[in-house]
Design an enzyme around this catalytic site. Sequence first.
Site, PDB file in Angstrom:
ATOM      1  N   HIS A  76      26.469  62.098 -14.810  1.00  0.00           N
ATOM      2  CA  HIS A  76      26.205  61.660 -13.430  1.00  0.00           C
ATOM      3  C   HIS A  76      26.979  62.544 -12.441  1.00  0.00           C
ATOM      4  O   HIS A  76      26.445  62.951 -11.406  1.00  0.00           O
ATOM      5  CB  HIS A  76      26.676  60.216 -13.206  1.00  0.00           C
ATOM      6  N   LYS A  87      20.347  42.326 -16.340  1.00  0.00           N
ATOM      7  CA  LYS A  87      20.772  43.283 -17.357  1.00  0.00           C
ATOM      8  C   LYS A  87      22.215  42.986 -17.774  1.00  0.00           C
ATOM      9  O   LYS A  87      23.087  42.837 -16.914  1.00  0.00           O
ATOM     10  CB  LYS A  87      20.666  44.690 -16.747  1.00  0.00           C
ATOM     11  N   ARG A 104      17.050  64.212 -18.325  1.00  0.00           N
ATOM     12  CA  ARG A 104      17.632  64.776 -19.551  1.00  0.00           C
ATOM     13  C   ARG A 104      16.497  65.238 -20.464  1.00  0.00           C
ATOM     14  O   ARG A 104      15.696  66.057 -20.072  1.00  0.00           O
ATOM     15  CB  ARG A 104      18.522  63.737 -20.240  1.00  0.00           C
ATOM     16  N   SER A 147      25.274  56.453 -20.618  1.00  0.00           N
ATOM     17  CA  SER A 147      26.323  55.421 -20.519  1.00  0.00           C
ATOM     18  C   SER A 147      26.324  54.574 -21.792  1.00  0.00           C
ATOM     19  O   SER A 147      27.369  54.174 -22.291  1.00  0.00           O
ATOM     20  CB  SER A 147      26.072  54.520 -19.308  1.00  0.00           C
TER      21      SER A 147
HETATM   22  O1  PNS Z   1      20.648  54.087 -14.306  1.00  0.00           O
HETATM   23  P1  PNS Z   1      19.303  53.437 -14.442  1.00  0.00           P
HETATM   24  O2  PNS Z   1      19.447  52.085 -15.126  1.00  0.00           O
HETATM   25  O3  PNS Z   1      18.294  54.325 -15.106  1.00  0.00           O
HETATM   26  O4  PNS Z   1      18.773  53.160 -12.929  1.00  0.00           O
HETATM   27  C1  PNS Z   1      17.555  52.491 -12.675  1.00  0.00           C
HETATM   28  C2  PNS Z   1      17.422  52.208 -11.153  1.00  0.00           C
HETATM   29  C3  PNS Z   1      18.618  51.464 -10.652  1.00  0.00           C
HETATM   30  C4  PNS Z   1      17.283  53.523 -10.434  1.00  0.00           C
HETATM   31  C5  PNS Z   1      16.115  51.404 -10.909  1.00  0.00           C
HETATM   32  O5  PNS Z   1      16.019  50.372 -11.853  1.00  0.00           O
HETATM   33  C6  PNS Z   1      16.042  50.797  -9.495  1.00  0.00           C
HETATM   34  O6  PNS Z   1      16.143  51.480  -8.499  1.00  0.00           O
HETATM   35  N1  PNS Z   1      15.860  49.488  -9.438  1.00  0.00           N
HETATM   36  C7  PNS Z   1      15.795  48.765  -8.173  1.00  0.00           C
HETATM   37  C8  PNS Z   1      14.569  47.871  -8.116  1.00  0.00           C
HETATM   38  C9  PNS Z   1      13.335  48.713  -7.809  1.00  0.00           C
HETATM   39  O7  PNS Z   1      13.219  49.338  -6.778  1.00  0.00           O
HETATM   40  N2  PNS Z   1      12.361  48.738  -8.741  1.00  0.00           N
HETATM   41  C10 PNS Z   1      11.174  49.543  -8.516  1.00  0.00           C
HETATM   42  C11 PNS Z   1       9.947  48.873  -8.951  1.00  0.00           C
HETATM   43  S1  PNS Z   1       9.645  49.263 -10.626  1.00  0.00           S
END
Ligand code: PNS
Length: 159
Positions: A17, A41, A90, A128
Site C-alpha cells: 500500500h 467484514k 497485483r 494484508s
Molecule cells: O482493500 P479492499 O478490501 O480491497 O477495499 C475494497 C473497497 C474498500 C475499495 C471497496 O469495498 C469499497 O469502496 N467499498 C465501499 C462500498 C462501495 O462503494 N461499494 C461499491 C458497490 S459494489
Amino acid sequence: MNVFVYPGSFDPVTNGHLDIIKRVLPICDKLIVAVLNNSDKVSAFSVNERVMMLKQVLESEPKIEVDSFDKLLVDYMRLHEATTVVRGLRAVSDFENEFMFALLNKNQYPEMETIFMLTNQKYLYLSSRMVKELAMYGGNIDEYVPAIVKEALARRYSA
Ligand code: PNS
C-alpha cells in the site's frame, strides 16, 4: 485541485500500500487514504486502529489525509469533491474484480475516474491477509510492513 482517494480495508497497511501511495503522490494535489468502515467484514484491527497506524506511517507527508468512510465510495468522493480513485493491481487475479468495481463506480458517478497503479514486483503476492497469517504463526514479516504495524500484529497475536 486534483483530489484522489485511495480506498481500502488496510487491515493492516502493508508496504505494498505504501509503495502505491508514494508513487501516486506526484500526480495529485491531495490524496485521501480512506479506510472502509465495514461492520460485515471480520477484521484484525478496528477502523480506529487502522486509521491510527496509517496516520503514524504517513505523518510526514502534507498532501495526505487519512480518513474512514461508511458509505458508497462514490458518495464519499462527491462529498470530498474528489476526481479520482486509486487502486493497486497485483496479479491478474485482481483484475476482474477491480474492473467490475471501477465500471460500477463510473456508472454511479460518471465524472470520476479510476486509475490503477501496477504493484512493485517485490509486492506482487503481498496482501494484508497473508501478512496476518504469517504474523499469527510467527513468520518473518520485516520486509512487508512498517515496524509499528509489525509491533501491532505481535500484540494482536501474542498469547
Ligand atoms: O482493500 P479492499 O478490501 O480491497 O477495499 C475494497 C473497497 C474498500 C475499495 C471497496 O469495498 C469499497 O469502496 N467499498 C465501499 C462500498 C462501495 O462503494 N461499494 C461499491 C458497490 S459494489
